[in-house]
Scaffold this motif. Structure first.
Motif, PDB file in Angstrom:
ATOM      1  N   GLY A 129       4.723   5.693 -12.566  1.00  0.00           N
ATOM      2  CA  GLY A 129       4.132   5.717 -13.902  1.00  0.00           C
ATOM      3  C   GLY A 129       4.674   6.875 -14.722  1.00  0.00           C
ATOM      4  O   GLY A 129       5.307   7.779 -14.191  1.00  0.00           O
TER       5      GLY A 129
ATOM      6  N   ARG B 124       0.804  -1.229   0.000  1.00  0.00           N
ATOM      7  CA  ARG B 124       0.000   0.000   0.000  1.00  0.00           C
ATOM      8  C   ARG B 124       0.830   1.269   0.000  1.00  0.00           C
ATOM      9  O   ARG B 124       0.557   2.219   0.733  1.00  0.00           O
ATOM     10  CB  ARG B 124      -0.957   0.010   1.193  1.00  0.00           C
ATOM     11  CG  ARG B 124      -1.940  -1.143   1.136  1.00  0.00           C
ATOM     12  CD  ARG B 124      -3.075  -0.900   2.076  1.00  0.00           C
ATOM     13  NE  ARG B 124      -4.003  -2.025   2.018  1.00  0.00           N
ATOM     14  CZ  ARG B 124      -5.222  -1.915   1.515  1.00  0.00           C
ATOM     15  NH1 ARG B 124      -5.641  -0.779   1.040  1.00  0.00           N
ATOM     16  NH2 ARG B 124      -6.022  -2.955   1.491  1.00  0.00           N
ATOM     17  N   PHE B 125       1.844   1.250  -0.808  1.00  0.00           N
ATOM     18  CA  PHE B 125       2.572   2.500  -1.025  1.00  0.00           C
ATOM     19  C   PHE B 125       2.024   3.149  -2.279  1.00  0.00           C
ATOM     20  O   PHE B 125       1.560   2.457  -3.186  1.00  0.00           O
ATOM     21  CB  PHE B 125       4.073   2.234  -1.201  1.00  0.00           C
ATOM     22  CG  PHE B 125       4.803   2.127   0.099  1.00  0.00           C
ATOM     23  CD1 PHE B 125       5.315   3.254   0.720  1.00  0.00           C
ATOM     24  CD2 PHE B 125       4.964   0.899   0.716  1.00  0.00           C
ATOM     25  CE1 PHE B 125       5.981   3.155   1.923  1.00  0.00           C
ATOM     26  CE2 PHE B 125       5.629   0.797   1.928  1.00  0.00           C
ATOM     27  CZ  PHE B 125       6.150   1.923   2.529  1.00  0.00           C
ATOM     28  N   ASP B 126       2.092   4.456  -2.309  1.00  0.00           N
ATOM     29  CA  ASP B 126       1.604   5.183  -3.472  1.00  0.00           C
ATOM     30  C   ASP B 126       2.528   4.905  -4.661  1.00  0.00           C
ATOM     31  O   ASP B 126       3.741   4.924  -4.533  1.00  0.00           O
ATOM     32  CB  ASP B 126       1.586   6.678  -3.148  1.00  0.00           C
ATOM     33  CG  ASP B 126       0.959   7.469  -4.263  1.00  0.00           C
ATOM     34  OD1 ASP B 126       0.079   6.922  -4.939  1.00  0.00           O
ATOM     35  OD2 ASP B 126       1.361   8.631  -4.445  1.00  0.00           O
ATOM     36  N   ASP B 127       1.929   4.654  -5.805  1.00  0.00           N
ATOM     37  CA  ASP B 127       2.728   4.345  -6.982  1.00  0.00           C
ATOM     38  C   ASP B 127       3.110   5.643  -7.695  1.00  0.00           C
ATOM     39  O   ASP B 127       2.260   6.352  -8.206  1.00  0.00           O
ATOM     40  CB  ASP B 127       1.912   3.459  -7.922  1.00  0.00           C
ATOM     41  CG  ASP B 127       2.712   3.057  -9.142  1.00  0.00           C
ATOM     42  OD1 ASP B 127       3.920   3.371  -9.187  1.00  0.00           O
ATOM     43  OD2 ASP B 127       2.133   2.430 -10.036  1.00  0.00           O
ATOM     44  N   ARG B 128       4.408   5.956  -7.681  1.00  0.00           N
ATOM     45  CA  ARG B 128       4.815   7.219  -8.297  1.00  0.00           C
ATOM     46  C   ARG B 128       5.624   6.976  -9.553  1.00  0.00           C
ATOM     47  O   ARG B 128       6.281   7.855 -10.065  1.00  0.00           O
ATOM     48  CB  ARG B 128       5.698   8.029  -7.344  1.00  0.00           C
ATOM     49  CG  ARG B 128       5.190   8.122  -5.937  1.00  0.00           C
ATOM     50  CD  ARG B 128       6.283   8.629  -5.028  1.00  0.00           C
ATOM     51  NE  ARG B 128       7.487   7.838  -5.165  1.00  0.00           N
ATOM     52  CZ  ARG B 128       8.674   8.343  -5.400  1.00  0.00           C
ATOM     53  NH1 ARG B 128       8.837   9.632  -5.542  1.00  0.00           N
ATOM     54  NH2 ARG B 128       9.721   7.545  -5.487  1.00  0.00           N
TER      55      ARG B 128
END
Ligand code: SF4
Lengths: 357, 485, 240
Positions: A57, A51-55
């Motif tokens: 992309g 649940r880490f933010d996907d940065r």
């Protein structure tokens, strides 16, 4: 290499590409990264599971822009590229052959496509065939025992029998200057292709000067420069050979280590990751998908490295925040090898307290 | 950077809160700074997406480009931006005073100040300037007259910002890190939200907790680059909506949501800086900024051409020399103005402080090359600083900036300097011109030089934009027609 | 929507950032549909069928060409309006139509064949009425075809009295990549383009023709009528 497959478990692996291979060299001292990459663990997926933010992309606008520019450079038998090569490499007029290697006789499998590329490139190297611009080649590289397929933009072949990797990038060269980090990233990536092509046709046949094609100023007009990637090649080779010697790292890990992302709970994943030693530094933030996880861990442990290279170098030898502050406190006992830094730190602490008082 | 800085970082980490790096403000804050938060379309060099701009924290002007690939809309954006920035610049730069000097010169009473979130914002402003200053206002590719004018001012301001200590166009993250030390790395300090979280966290949060919020998807980046997820999930749809319906509301809403938090942070940060007392050096440098603005104003009003694309080799070398001189004098002045900054130099041994323990007022020598004996008193200071200056080094003291001295001997904790000037013309040093026993004094190799004395660069070094040698670059039709991809 | 908002708050509070972002996007989307259930774009039926637009462009160009260029020529020389996407399924449709009733139409939009494998060359469209060698793509063919097309466009411009500025601009863009044909700025000079392109064509033509004739002979030998038009290999029924 069975051990690596066991670590990955039933979860599908992450395909490498030139960018991810280039990123291997970003933090060469990190065991965690080496193991995860060698086992082809899908790092973005790992982070999502925790649940880490996907940065990581890429903006759809950037992707689109890049595609449009690449199409433009390659349009009409790569007419733009041909013009640029004629100026840059003094390519003779006769050399104007263009082959789209994606046309592999309807066979789109990677193995077949790579086979086709290999055949055409060999032919070209031996002076048979009329190809000068080889579009959409598919190269192959061995990364920690796994076959990785790589798709450079274009390979150019020049009279005199030398191949050049061509990298088409949509960042602008404004008044003959480009953004340095972007050029370096492009160079690192291109070095991976140079390396892979050298494996195929031999070192001497592939130039270490890659050709970078970018839009000029604020126009769509392609312009080209050469970029020397010798340095990047050395770094890459070192890191690749380190991955082949992954066994020594694996030997130090718990025997039943598993990072089977689909089978484990987030807590188990986190524990498994923690079992592989990391070497977090702020540079990771722009180079490794795991960085937010490793950063949190490093701060929890009070690692000084997390504050940046300058701090680490200045306080050389001291590992943690707490240790540094202890060493800086008068009267605290210190080890002999830290006596000098202790004296300096105590002086600095006094200076600071005086100045802010 | 210095050991002191590293130490304070560690300490800030442990405290969970940023610590001061300066006791005074080393930058001038204009009465009405113009805050400018620009966004750019990903993958493009200079395609503006939107901006929030203005001098009133409660009433920002929102500008958007509803379809950033449309060239006309981009120029419309620049014209709109010009409509905000140019009247501000004009109003301020048109009020000029004449400074009496050997050669009298003009100086604006005040100067414009543009504050952007990060160095990336300055760079983007420079790109916008480059892409608009050559535009034609007549003929086939005509644009609004505000566009090239805006381009020239943005170029000027961005160029000035390269000079250390200039306050005309400043990046907020730079200002904050010059005045506070956080417990995170420099990479993370580049993020305005995280940086401000450490310096001024919201009620009930620690610095690291507040900084962690910067990674929250609800905290947009400070630009000029947007978050790729925002592009994918919001912006793309909003732009499509514009393409289909011609209504820009969705793009406006989406960009407002990205810009407003940064806008508010900018003013929060300005408030923090305003609470610090301005240093004398910052005031002097602002005077210099005002002279530069007056020169540029006069250049434009006199019909001068826009800045060239590249400096000639000679101009580039001169510029580099001026940049370096500005850097040196800025660093020295900061240290002279602020004991906390000086402490960083003391920690590294290029400055030292202590109590005067002995003075030899009667010493006279014949200086090298001289004929007569002159007074050259010796002052001995006891210091616990790790002095790394060598014998023969010229030094100065912040408490007597006009007097120079030379180190004559260094022994364990004792440094002796010879006072070289500023003692009057008598055969004995004038009363009070030499530090007396018991005085606490600091000496350093730093020399604020220039900035303390001359507020204007010598004529021949005046950049051509300011009436110096003419530019060798003349924009052509191609520049005006340069299609914007 | 109320539910979504609540979910976002919870997700954020729990530090589930990725989730919050996705939810937030969904909320925006929901809000949008809520208040913008309005205007749909009206698609206008074209005056000439796409098939014919492509045909007239290819006839002018005289060589196998990619969709992008066909669209550009159609627009600047015939005032047509096509989107690239309209061309993507064209070749497949033509192949279907040919298979169901071979030769029923006067012409088909078909494939160009790669000289080595006789497979359909990616992205290129050709006309069934052309001689087979003209539809073969050898290593030098993309270059000779490009030069040939440039010459033909320039000749066409010289014949016309009333030419759109767009046509000159397009020719200018092509000329930029032909040595001695123009500098890429301003309108192109058709006569100069013809001379320059002709000069380079002379360098490549003989070798190119040799490759093409050899491959065409092979194709006539080995391929059936459908394959001769649409290429051999398993990808025949895929994208143009
Ligand atoms: S982020 Fe973590 S895993 Fe990645 S390189 Fe840095 S320390 Fe290693």
């Amino acid at each position: 290499m069975n051990r690596l497959d066991a670590i990955r478990g039933g979860t599908p692996g992450q395909d490498h590409n030139a960018r991810s291979i280039a990123a291997l060299a970003a933090n060469p001292a990190c065991d965690r990264r080496a193991v995860l990459d060698a086992a082809a663990i899908d790092k973005p997926r790992l982070m999502r599971r925790l649940r880490f933010d996907d940065r990581w992309g890429q903006s759809p606008f950037a992707i689109q822009r890049n595609q449009q520019f690449t199409d433009l450079v390659k349009a009409n038998g790569a007419a733009h590229l041909l013009r640029l090569l004629r100026t840059l490499l003094d390519l003779p007029i006769e050399e104007a052959g263009y082959v789209n290697l994606e046309d592999a006789g309807g066979n789109e499998g990677q193995v077949a496509r790579h086979g086709h590329t290999r055949r055409v490139i060999r032919q070209t190297a031996e002076g048979r065939g009329r190809a000068t611009i080889l579009d959409r080649p598919l190269l192959r590289l061995d990364v920690a025992g796994a076959q990785v397929y790589l798709e450079p933009d274009v390979i150019a072949f020049q009279l005199g029998g030398v191949f050049h990797i061509v990298a088409i990038k949509s960042f602008a060269i404004v008044d003959d200057q480009a953004d340095t980090p972007k050029v370096s990233a492009a160079a690192r990536e291109a070095a991976v292709y140079v390396h892979a092509l050298r494996e195929l046709v031999g070192r001497d046949l592939v130039s270490h000067d890659v050709i970078l094609v970018c839009p000029r100023d604020f126009t769509n007009e392609p312009t080209a420069t050469t970029v020397d990637v010798r340095h990047q090649l050395v770094t890459l080779a070192r890191q690749l050979s380190r991955l082949t010697r992954i066994d020594t790292i694996l030997d130090r890990l718990p025997e039943n280590l598993s990072l089977d992302l689909d089978a484990l709970s987030p807590a188990q994943i986190e524990a498994a990751v923690a079992a592989v030693p990391a070497r977090y530094a702020p540079q990771c933030l722009s180079a490794c998908e795991l960085s937010h996880l490793c950063r949190r861990e490093a701060h929890d442990l009070g690692h000084l490295d997390a504050l940046g290279r300058v701090v680490r170098d200045d306080l050389g030898g001291i590992e943690s925040v707490r240790a540094a502050l202890r060493v800086a406190t008068p009267g605290e006992p210190v080890a002999d090898d830290q006596a000098e830094i202790a004296e300096r730190l105590r002086h600095v602490a006094r200076l600071y307290d005086e100045a802010v008082a | 950077m210095s050991l002191l800085h590293s130490y304070v970082k560690v300490k800030a980490r442990e405290r969970g809160r940023a610590l001061p790096r300066a006791t005074v403000r080393h930058v001038h804050l204009a009465e009405a700074p113009m805050v400018f938060v620009p966004l750019r379309l990903a993958g493009e060099a200079a395609a503006p997406l939107g901006a929030m701009v203005g001098t009133d924290p409660r009433r920002p002007t929102l500008l958007v480009v509803p379809q950033p690939r449309n060239r006309d809309l981009r120029f419309q954006f620049l014209a709109d931006l010009g409509a905000v920035l140019l009247p501000y610049i004009d109003r301020i730069s048109r009020q000029v005073e004449t400074v009496e000097a050997k050669t009298p010169f003009e100086r604006c009473l005040d100067a414009p100040q543009i504050v952007v979130p990060s160095p990336g914002g300055v760079e983007f402003a420079a790109k916008l300037g480059r892409s608009s200053r050559f535009r034609r206002t007549t003929g086939p590719y005509a644009v609004d007259p505000a566009v090239p004018m805006l381009g020239r001012w943005l170029t000027f301001l961005a160029e000035q910002s390269e000079f250390a200590g200039s306050s005309l166009m400043v990046a907020m993250t730079d200002l904050l890190t010059a005045h506070w030390v956080t417990g995170q790395s420099a990479v993370e300090d580049a993020d305005l939200a995280a940086l401000l979280g450490w310096i001024d966290p919201p009620e009930g949060l620690t610095g690291p907790e507040a900084a962690a919020l910067a990674d929250d998807p609800l905290t947009p980046p400070a630009g000029p680059d947007t978050h790729p997820e925002f592009d994918r999930q919001e912006l793309q749809k909003a732009i499509e909506h514009y393409d289909v319906t011609g209504s820009a509301t969705q793009v406006e809403e989406a960009l407002h949501g990205q810009l407003r938090p940064t806008w508010d942070r900018m003013w929060q940060a300005i408030g923090l800086l305003a609470a610090l007392k301005e240093s004398p050096g910052a005031t002097t440098r602002w005077e210099r900024d005002r002279v530069h603005v007056a020169l540029h104003r006069a250049w434009i009003d006199g019909g001068g051409l826009p800045q060239g694309k590249r400096d000639s080799a000679v101009a580039a070398a001169k510029r580099l020399a001026r940049l370096e001189a500005a850097q040196q004098s800025f660093e020295a002045t900061r240290a002279f103005d602020d004991p906390l900054v000086m402490a960083e130099y003391r920690a590294d041994g290029v400055a030292f402080a202590g109590e005067v323990v002995a003075v030899d007022l009667t010493r006279r020598i014949v200086p090298p090359g001289g004929k007569r004996e002159v007074p050259r008193p010796l002052v001995t200071i006891e210091t616990s600083d790790p002095v790394r200056l060598a014998k023969g080094k010229k030094v100065r003291s912040p408490s007597r900036p006009r007097q120079s001295a030379t180190i004559t001997s260094l022994a364990d904790r004792m440094v002796t300097v010879q006072i070289d000037d500023g003692m009057g013309r008598g055969s004995q040093p004038a009363e009070g011109s030499v530090p007396g026993v018991g005085t606490v004094i600091c000496y350093t190799e730093l020399d604020p030089g220039e900035s303390r004395r001359a507020p204007l660069p010598p004529r021949e070094e005046t950049p051509w934009t300011h009436g110096g040698p003419p530019p060798d670059y003349v924009p052509t039709d191609d520049d005006a027609a340069e299609p914007w991809s | 929507m109320g539910k979504l908002r609540k979910a976002i708050r919870q997700a954020t509070a729990a530090g589930r950032h990725a989730e919050a972002r996705a939810l937030r996007a969904r909320l925006r989307e929901a809000e949008r549909q809520w208040d913008a259930e309005v205007e749909q774009p009206a698609t206008q039926p074209p005056l000439v069928p796409v098939r014919e637009q492509v045909h007239r462009a290819l006839t002018l160009l005289g060589a196998p060409t990619a969709a992008r260029m066909i669209v550009a020529v159609d627009e600047s020389f015939f005032g047509g309006q096509m989107a690239n996407t309209q061309l993507t399924s064209l070749r497949r449709d033509e192949e279907k139509s040919y298979r169901s009733a071979p030769g029923a139409r006067p012409y088909y939009l078909c494939a160009a064949l790669t000289s080595e494998l006789l497979s359909p060359a990616r992205g290129l469209l050709a006309l069934s009425t052309w001689a087979l060698p003209q539809r073969i793509i050898g290593p030098l063919s993309p270059r000779t075809d490009f030069l040939t097309s440039a010459v033909r466009l320039a000749e066409h411009l010289m014949r016309l009295d009333d030419v759109s500025p767009g046509a000159f601009r397009l020719l200018g863009q092509l000329a930029q990549n032909i040595p001695g044909a123009g500098d890429g700025f301003g309108p192109a000079d058709p006569a100069k383009v013809i001379a320059a392109a002709g000069a380079e064509l002379a360098v490549h033509q003989e070798r190119d023709q040799m490759d093409r004739r050899e491959a065409a002979a092979r194709a006539t030998d080995r391929l059936g009528p459908v394959e001769r038009l649409f290429g051999s290999g398993i990808r025949t029924v895929r994208s143009a």
